[in-house]
Design a protein around this motif. Structure first.
Motif, PDB file in Angstrom:
ATOM      1  N   LEU A 144      40.074  19.583 -55.692  1.00 32.50           N
ATOM      2  CA  LEU A 144      40.719  20.400 -54.663  1.00 32.50           C
ATOM      3  C   LEU A 144      40.178  21.821 -54.718  1.00 32.50           C
ATOM      4  CD1 LEU A 144      43.040  20.300 -52.503  1.00 32.50           C
ATOM      5  CD2 LEU A 144      44.530  21.224 -54.291  1.00 32.50           C
ATOM      6  N   PHE A 145      39.781  22.355 -53.546  1.00 35.83           N
ATOM      7  CA  PHE A 145      39.303  23.738 -53.481  1.00 35.83           C
ATOM      8  C   PHE A 145      39.477  24.244 -52.052  1.00 35.83           C
ATOM      9  CE2 PHE A 145      35.791  20.778 -52.991  1.00 35.83           C
ATOM     10  CZ  PHE A 145      35.121  21.214 -51.861  1.00 35.83           C
ATOM     11  N   TYR A 146      39.076  25.490 -51.815  1.00 34.22           N
ATOM     12  CA  TYR A 146      39.226  26.106 -50.494  1.00 34.22           C
ATOM     13  C   TYR A 146      37.860  26.329 -49.863  1.00 34.22           C
ATOM     14  CZ  TYR A 146      44.158  26.978 -51.373  1.00 34.22           C
ATOM     15  OH  TYR A 146      45.498  26.822 -51.614  1.00 34.22           O
ATOM     16  N   ILE A 147      37.835  26.207 -48.529  1.00 36.93           N
ATOM     17  CA  ILE A 147      36.626  26.522 -47.774  1.00 36.93           C
ATOM     18  C   ILE A 147      36.960  27.560 -46.707  1.00 36.93           C
ATOM     19  CG2 ILE A 147      35.532  24.284 -48.154  1.00 36.93           C
ATOM     20  CD1 ILE A 147      36.455  23.501 -45.295  1.00 36.93           C
ATOM     21  N   ASP A 148      35.913  28.258 -46.245  1.00 33.36           N
ATOM     22  CA  ASP A 148      36.111  29.165 -45.127  1.00 33.36           C
ATOM     23  C   ASP A 148      35.828  28.437 -43.818  1.00 33.36           C
ATOM     24  OD1 ASP A 148      33.322  29.107 -44.760  1.00 33.36           O
ATOM     25  OD2 ASP A 148      33.009  31.020 -45.745  1.00 33.36           O
ATOM     26  N   LYS A 149      35.854  29.149 -42.703  1.00 31.66           N
ATOM     27  CA  LYS A 149      35.749  28.507 -41.385  1.00 31.66           C
ATOM     28  C   LYS A 149      34.338  28.034 -41.059  1.00 31.66           C
ATOM     29  CE  LYS A 149      38.146  30.570 -38.129  1.00 31.66           C
ATOM     30  NZ  LYS A 149      38.774  31.675 -37.326  1.00 31.66           N
ATOM     31  N   SER A 150      33.377  28.368 -41.912  1.00 29.53           N
ATOM     32  CA  SER A 150      32.030  27.825 -41.747  1.00 29.53           C
ATOM     33  C   SER A 150      31.790  26.645 -42.697  1.00 29.53           C
ATOM     34  CB  SER A 150      30.981  28.904 -41.985  1.00 29.53           C
ATOM     35  OG  SER A 150      31.031  29.364 -43.325  1.00 29.53           O
ATOM     36  N   GLY A 151      32.778  26.335 -43.538  1.00 33.98           N
ATOM     37  CA  GLY A 151      32.650  25.221 -44.464  1.00 33.98           C
ATOM     38  C   GLY A 151      32.169  25.616 -45.837  1.00 33.98           C
ATOM     39  N   GLU A 152      31.955  26.923 -46.061  1.00 33.89           N
ATOM     40  CA  GLU A 152      31.507  27.379 -47.369  1.00 33.89           C
ATOM     41  C   GLU A 152      32.664  27.413 -48.359  1.00 33.89           C
ATOM     42  OE1 GLU A 152      28.345  28.065 -48.296  1.00 33.89           O
ATOM     43  OE2 GLU A 152      27.741  27.353 -46.295  1.00 33.89           O
ATOM     44  N   LYS A 153      32.398  27.009 -49.587  1.00 36.91           N
ATOM     45  CA  LYS A 153      33.417  27.023 -50.638  1.00 36.91           C
ATOM     46  C   LYS A 153      33.807  28.454 -50.973  1.00 36.91           C
ATOM     47  CE  LYS A 153      34.391  25.167 -55.259  1.00 36.91           C
ATOM     48  NZ  LYS A 153      33.849  24.366 -56.394  1.00 36.91           N
ATOM     49  N   VAL A 154      35.094  28.681 -51.108  1.00 33.88           N
ATOM     50  CA  VAL A 154      35.618  30.011 -51.451  1.00 33.88           C
ATOM     51  C   VAL A 154      35.924  30.029 -52.931  1.00 33.88           C
ATOM     52  CG1 VAL A 154      37.449  31.685 -51.045  1.00 33.88           C
ATOM     53  CG2 VAL A 154      36.569  30.322 -49.152  1.00 33.88           C
ATOM     54  N   GLU A 155      35.251  30.901 -53.653  1.00 41.08           N
ATOM     55  CA  GLU A 155      35.454  30.993 -55.111  1.00 41.08           C
ATOM     56  C   GLU A 155      36.684  31.840 -55.430  1.00 41.08           C
ATOM     57  OE1 GLU A 155      33.850  29.190 -57.078  1.00 41.08           O
ATOM     58  OE2 GLU A 155      32.162  28.553 -55.788  1.00 41.08           O
TER      59      GLU A 155
END
Length: 230
Positions: A219-230
């Motif tokens: 489970l992790f977060y992405i931004d609206k372009s699909g990039e992983k948010v660290e």
């Protein structure tokens, strides 16, 4: 002595009457304060000066959003505006707050539920479906003759094939969660796939530009372009 008893009784009655009226919610709508109040288990709306905009005739009044509130009676749910005008009669099983200039109602016949769109002033549009969400970012999710579409504010239907609605709640921050072959991704408001359908699970809602997703059990977060948010 009797006069004192009578006086005390009158005072107690006055206190009881006062206790029957209570302010439940005070909020600002279009820079004007309005108050939802309860009296004898029924609800109404006043302005900041105490003038009654909506008499206490409803079983429940929700908070105002975009200048509108849902109101409930034994007959169903309806819609009022911040001036107290009844926009939609209390006859529906559910109703949405207007967004993008429209609201949607449900009359829930178990065999054939009917969702219908109205303009924000209560004018029928003639747009009726087997399922419909409210509008978000210019589109509503609908089902018409068993097929899934996006409805725009001009009344045009847009197919999302080969994708399917993941939840059918509509856009969130101009991203729509869709499913293909058991995997999840996102369309943008031009209906292009901007985040591929690769995730095991994905949140339908973006919050401040990010959404939770799960890939290969992580489970992790992405931004609206699909990039992983660290």
């Amino acid at each position: 002595m009797m006069k004192k008893v009578v006086a005390v009784f009158i005072l107690l009655c006055a206190c009881v009457v006062c206790c029957c009226t209570s302010v439940l919610l005070s909020e600002s709508v279009d820079d004007e304060e309005i108050v939802v109040f309860e009296e004898n288990s029924l609800f109404g709306v006043k302005d900041a000066k105490g003038n009654i905009l909506v008499p206490q005739v409803y079983n429940e009044i929700s908070g105002f959003c975009n200048g509108y509130s849902c109101v409930y009676t034994d007959s169903g749910v309806g819609l009022i505006n911040s001036k107290g005008k009844l926009i939609a009669p209390c006859k529906f099983d559910s109703i949405t707050i207007p967004e993008d200039g429209f609201y949607v109602t449900l009359l829930d016949d178990e065999q054939s539920p009917r969702y219908e769109f109205y303009s924000a002033d209560g004018t029928p549009t003639g747009w009726c479906f087997e399922y419909a969400s409210g509008f978000h970012d210019g589109y509503a999710c609908v089902i018409f003759q068993g097929e899934e579409y996006l409805l725009d504010i001009a009344g045009e239907l847009h197919s999302i094939a080969p994708f399917q609605f993941a939840w059918g709640d509509g856009f969130s921050e101009k991203r729509l969660l869709v499913e293909k072959d058991g995997r999840y991704g996102y369309l943008d408001s031009s209906l292009k796939l901007v985040i591929p359908c690769i995730y095991d699970w994905a949140d339908a809602s973006f919050n401040d530009g990010t959404a939770a997703v799960r890939l290969n059990g992580k489970l992790f977060y992405i931004d609206k372009s699909g990039e992983k948010v660290e």
